[in-house]
Design a protein around this motif. Structure first.
Motif, PDB file in Angstrom:
ATOM      1  N   SER A  36       0.827  -1.217   0.000  1.00 24.97           N
ATOM      2  CA  SER A  36       0.000   0.000   0.000  1.00 24.97           C
ATOM      3  C   SER A  36       0.857   1.262   0.000  1.00 24.97           C
ATOM      4  O   SER A  36       0.480   2.287  -0.555  1.00 24.97           O
ATOM      5  CB  SER A  36      -0.965   0.002   1.183  1.00 24.97           C
ATOM      6  OG  SER A  36      -0.257   0.121   2.396  1.00 24.97           O
ATOM      7  N   TYR A  40       0.931   5.272  -2.135  1.00 26.53           N
ATOM      8  CA  TYR A  40       1.152   6.636  -1.610  1.00 26.53           C
ATOM      9  C   TYR A  40       2.383   7.249  -2.256  1.00 26.53           C
ATOM     10  O   TYR A  40       2.419   8.450  -2.541  1.00 26.53           O
ATOM     11  CB  TYR A  40       1.279   6.608  -0.084  1.00 26.53           C
ATOM     12  CG  TYR A  40      -0.050   6.345   0.584  1.00 26.53           C
ATOM     13  CD1 TYR A  40      -1.025   7.333   0.616  1.00 26.53           C
ATOM     14  CD2 TYR A  40      -0.342   5.103   1.129  1.00 26.53           C
ATOM     15  CE1 TYR A  40      -2.262   7.088   1.196  1.00 26.53           C
ATOM     16  CE2 TYR A  40      -1.575   4.851   1.703  1.00 26.53           C
ATOM     17  CZ  TYR A  40      -2.532   5.847   1.737  1.00 26.53           C
ATOM     18  OH  TYR A  40      -3.763   5.607   2.288  1.00 26.53           O
ATOM     19  N   ARG A  41       3.384   6.428  -2.494  1.00 28.04           N
ATOM     20  CA  ARG A  41       4.597   6.921  -3.159  1.00 28.04           C
ATOM     21  C   ARG A  41       4.275   7.319  -4.600  1.00 28.04           C
ATOM     22  O   ARG A  41       4.813   8.299  -5.125  1.00 28.04           O
ATOM     23  CB  ARG A  41       5.692   5.842  -3.125  1.00 28.04           C
ATOM     24  CG  ARG A  41       6.295   5.654  -1.752  1.00 28.04           C
ATOM     25  CD  ARG A  41       7.237   4.455  -1.679  1.00 28.04           C
ATOM     26  NE  ARG A  41       7.828   4.351  -0.365  1.00 28.04           N
ATOM     27  CZ  ARG A  41       8.944   4.981   0.025  1.00 28.04           C
ATOM     28  NH1 ARG A  41       9.615   5.711  -0.835  1.00 28.04           N
ATOM     29  NH2 ARG A  41       9.388   4.860   1.256  1.00 28.04           N
ATOM     30  N   SER A 104       5.060  11.278   3.411  1.00 26.94           N
ATOM     31  CA  SER A 104       4.236  11.319   4.633  1.00 26.94           C
ATOM     32  C   SER A 104       3.238  12.472   4.612  1.00 26.94           C
ATOM     33  O   SER A 104       2.058  12.261   4.893  1.00 26.94           O
ATOM     34  CB  SER A 104       5.109  11.356   5.885  1.00 26.94           C
ATOM     35  OG  SER A 104       5.561  10.055   6.155  1.00 26.94           O
ATOM     36  N   SER A 107       0.525  11.547   2.164  1.00 29.15           N
ATOM     37  CA  SER A 107      -0.365  10.479   2.618  1.00 29.15           C
ATOM     38  C   SER A 107      -1.208  10.886   3.822  1.00 29.15           C
ATOM     39  O   SER A 107      -2.112  10.153   4.218  1.00 29.15           O
ATOM     40  CB  SER A 107       0.430   9.206   2.922  1.00 29.15           C
ATOM     41  OG  SER A 107       1.340   9.446   3.968  1.00 29.15           O
ATOM     42  N   ARG A 113      -6.000   9.550   0.982  1.00 29.71           N
ATOM     43  CA  ARG A 113      -6.224   8.274   1.662  1.00 29.71           C
ATOM     44  C   ARG A 113      -7.461   7.568   1.105  1.00 29.71           C
ATOM     45  O   ARG A 113      -7.447   6.365   0.890  1.00 29.71           O
ATOM     46  CB  ARG A 113      -6.362   8.469   3.182  1.00 29.71           C
ATOM     47  CG  ARG A 113      -5.118   9.088   3.811  1.00 29.71           C
ATOM     48  CD  ARG A 113      -4.953   8.694   5.254  1.00 29.71           C
ATOM     49  NE  ARG A 113      -4.580   7.298   5.390  1.00 29.71           N
ATOM     50  CZ  ARG A 113      -3.342   6.826   5.236  1.00 29.71           C
ATOM     51  NH1 ARG A 113      -2.343   7.627   4.978  1.00 29.71           N
ATOM     52  NH2 ARG A 113      -3.106   5.534   5.370  1.00 29.71           N
ATOM     53  N   ARG A 134       0.414   1.068   6.931  1.00 29.97           N
ATOM     54  CA  ARG A 134       0.371   1.704   8.248  1.00 29.97           C
ATOM     55  C   ARG A 134      -0.996   1.553   8.909  1.00 29.97           C
ATOM     56  O   ARG A 134      -1.109   1.631  10.128  1.00 29.97           O
ATOM     57  CB  ARG A 134       0.668   3.210   8.136  1.00 29.97           C
ATOM     58  CG  ARG A 134       1.990   3.573   7.476  1.00 29.97           C
ATOM     59  CD  ARG A 134       3.162   3.142   8.333  1.00 29.97           C
ATOM     60  NE  ARG A 134       4.439   3.622   7.793  1.00 29.97           N
ATOM     61  CZ  ARG A 134       5.017   3.183   6.675  1.00 29.97           C
ATOM     62  NH1 ARG A 134       4.447   2.229   5.959  1.00 29.97           N
ATOM     63  NH2 ARG A 134       6.179   3.676   6.286  1.00 29.97           N
ATOM     64  N   ASP A 135      -2.032   1.387   8.085  1.00 32.47           N
ATOM     65  CA  ASP A 135      -3.397   1.373   8.629  1.00 32.47           C
ATOM     66  C   ASP A 135      -4.214   0.243   8.025  1.00 32.47           C
ATOM     67  O   ASP A 135      -5.433   0.333   7.952  1.00 32.47           O
ATOM     68  CB  ASP A 135      -4.090   2.712   8.336  1.00 32.47           C
ATOM     69  CG  ASP A 135      -4.266   2.964   6.835  1.00 32.47           C
ATOM     70  OD1 ASP A 135      -3.519   2.349   6.036  1.00 32.47           O
ATOM     71  OD2 ASP A 135      -5.151   3.746   6.464  1.00 32.47           O
ATOM     72  N   ARG A 184       9.234  10.426   9.367  1.00 33.09           N
ATOM     73  CA  ARG A 184       8.048   9.757   8.822  1.00 33.09           C
ATOM     74  C   ARG A 184       7.265   9.040   9.912  1.00 33.09           C
ATOM     75  O   ARG A 184       6.038   9.083   9.939  1.00 33.09           O
ATOM     76  CB  ARG A 184       8.454   8.790   7.705  1.00 33.09           C
ATOM     77  CG  ARG A 184       8.822   9.547   6.452  1.00 33.09           C
ATOM     78  CD  ARG A 184       8.750   8.680   5.236  1.00 33.09           C
ATOM     79  NE  ARG A 184       9.810   7.694   5.231  1.00 33.09           N
ATOM     80  CZ  ARG A 184       9.640   6.445   4.825  1.00 33.09           C
ATOM     81  NH1 ARG A 184       8.476   6.015   4.419  1.00 33.09           N
ATOM     82  NH2 ARG A 184      10.647   5.614   4.820  1.00 33.09           N
ATOM     83  N   ASP A 188       3.486   9.912  10.471  1.00 29.32           N
ATOM     84  CA  ASP A 188       2.551   8.800  10.256  1.00 29.32           C
ATOM     85  C   ASP A 188       1.735   8.485  11.515  1.00 29.32           C
ATOM     86  O   ASP A 188       0.562   8.135  11.425  1.00 29.32           O
ATOM     87  CB  ASP A 188       3.304   7.528   9.814  1.00 29.32           C
ATOM     88  CG  ASP A 188       3.976   7.687   8.461  1.00 29.32           C
ATOM     89  OD1 ASP A 188       3.634   8.632   7.725  1.00 29.32           O
ATOM     90  OD2 ASP A 188       4.859   6.862   8.139  1.00 29.32           O
ATOM     91  N   ARG A 191      -0.790  11.926  12.453  1.00 27.13           N
ATOM     92  CA  ARG A 191      -1.760  12.568  11.545  1.00 27.13           C
ATOM     93  C   ARG A 191      -3.181  12.284  12.031  1.00 27.13           C
ATOM     94  O   ARG A 191      -3.422  11.310  12.762  1.00 27.13           O
ATOM     95  CB  ARG A 191      -1.552  12.059  10.118  1.00 27.13           C
ATOM     96  CG  ARG A 191      -1.891  10.608   9.962  1.00 27.13           C
ATOM     97  CD  ARG A 191      -1.754  10.133   8.534  1.00 27.13           C
ATOM     98  NE  ARG A 191      -1.958   8.703   8.501  1.00 27.13           N
ATOM     99  CZ  ARG A 191      -1.146   7.824   7.917  1.00 27.13           C
ATOM    100  NH1 ARG A 191      -0.072   8.230   7.285  1.00 27.13           N
ATOM    101  NH2 ARG A 191      -1.417   6.541   7.950  1.00 27.13           N
TER     102      ARG A 191
HETATM  103  O1   DC Z   1       5.896   1.568   3.475  1.00 25.60           O
HETATM  104  P1   DC Z   1       6.505   2.792   2.802  1.00 25.60           P
HETATM  105  O2   DC Z   1       7.690   3.369   3.533  1.00 25.60           O
HETATM  106  O3   DC Z   1       6.764   2.572   1.369  1.00 25.60           O
HETATM  107  O4   DC Z   1       5.338   3.897   2.899  1.00 25.60           O
HETATM  108  C1   DC Z   1       5.543   5.194   2.420  1.00 25.60           C
HETATM  109  C2   DC Z   1       4.667   6.168   3.179  1.00 25.60           C
HETATM  110  O5   DC Z   1       3.305   5.972   2.846  1.00 25.60           O
HETATM  111  C3   DC Z   1       4.759   6.131   4.690  1.00 25.60           C
HETATM  112  O6   DC Z   1       5.683   7.077   5.202  1.00 25.60           O
HETATM  113  C4   DC Z   1       3.378   6.453   5.160  1.00 25.60           C
HETATM  114  C5   DC Z   1       2.492   6.189   3.977  1.00 25.60           C
HETATM  115  N1   DC Z   1       1.602   5.051   4.156  1.00 25.60           N
HETATM  116  C6   DC Z   1       0.422   5.269   4.809  1.00 25.60           C
HETATM  117  O7   DC Z   1       0.176   6.379   5.287  1.00 25.60           O
HETATM  118  N2   DC Z   1      -0.484   4.272   4.931  1.00 25.60           N
HETATM  119  C7   DC Z   1      -0.232   3.050   4.416  1.00 25.60           C
HETATM  120  N3   DC Z   1      -1.145   2.096   4.529  1.00 25.60           N
HETATM  121  C8   DC Z   1       1.002   2.813   3.759  1.00 25.60           C
HETATM  122  C9   DC Z   1       1.910   3.822   3.657  1.00 25.60           C
END
Ligand code: DC
Length: 231
Positions: A36, A40-41, A104, A107, A113, A134-135, A184, A188, A191
């Motif tokens: 996921s 966001y990236r 961050s 996202s 989102r 993350r969620d 981050r 994260d 927020r």
């Molecule tokens: O897992 P990653 O480092 O590639 O994720 C990049 C950014 O995306 C991370 O800093 C926060 C966001 N992210 C998020 O808010 N919710 C998710 N489910 C996955 C990633």
């Protein structure tokens, strides 16, 4: 919206090895892996390339006006899943420190989102899916059959991310990587919209001193016990 037959949600702090672990589960137990964070990236890369991030600030109205039409999708290539923006594979470009620096704040935007959540649900329809983020266990798939929350020591995490970047031919500075990771984590978990937090029913995996083999032994017990899936 169809919920997949079995969903494994893996959440946790940056660079705790979520994607490596999720890919291992996918290849060992026959699950589809979806990252996921890549989504966001991808949104962040798009915003950067289209002048929607200036002086470190996101031009939210400009991004909101076009996000609905953004053709961001995963493609399955054998066992691997790659992220595409239209006809362009952006798997490499989304992993740079420049994108990590803005992802961050991007996202944290509520309409970003909901856009990503919609995509994740549509790519997960049917079957067995392991998704990291993350969620995932708290918001995207709160009814996931198995939830894991990953943690690890800051320096161990920064070293892993640093090594990954060097292996890709980038020239990172360790202190920058560590600072980005801490920043981050802070954004994260603070927020307003679906902050990073451990779901009440998640199993915690601290892999600071674990090898991938140790992690496989750990998850094998859980997966066999819960779903009776053998590998
Ligand atoms: O897992 P990653 O480092 O590639 O994720 C990049 C950014 O995306 C991370 O800093 C926060 C966001 N992210 C998020 O808010 N919710 C998710 N489910 C996955 C990633």
């Amino acid at each position: 919206m169809t919920v997949p037959d079995i969903t494994i949600a893996i959440d946790g702090y940056s660079s705790t090895g979520k994607s490596t672990f999720a890919k291992l589960i996918a290849s060992t137990f026959g699950f589809l892996y979806l990252d996921s964070g890549a989504m966001y990236r991808g949104v962040t890369l798009f915003a950067m390339e289209n002048g929607m991030i200036r002086d470190g600030a996101v031009d939210e109205p400009a991004l909101e006006a076009v996000i609905g039409g953004l053709d961001l999708h995963f493609r399955r290539d054998g066992g691997a899943t790659t992220l595409w923006l239209g006809d362009r594979c952006i798997e490499g470009e989304i992993r740079t420190l420049a994108v990590s620096g803005y992802v961050s704040p991007v996202s944290a935007i509520p309409f970003v989102r909901s856009f990503v959540d919609g995509k994740l649900h549509s790519f997960s329809e049917g079957g067995r899916v392991v998704m990291d983020g993350r969620d995932i266990g708290t918001t995207v798939f709160p009814d996931a059959e198995l939830k894991i929350f990953m943690v690890a020591d800051d320096n161990v995490r920064a070293q892993r991310r640093f090594d990954e970047m060097v292996a890709k031919g980038q020239s990172p500075v360790f202190e920058d990587v560590l600072a980005n990771l801490r920043e981050r984590d802070h954004i994260d978990s603070h927020r307003k919209t679906s902050p990073l937090r451990q779901a009440e029913d998640a199993f915690v995996l601290d892999n600071s001193a674990m090898t991938l083999e140790d992690e496989l032994i750990w998850i094998r017990g859980l997966i066999q016990g819960r779903f009776g899936i053998l590998s």
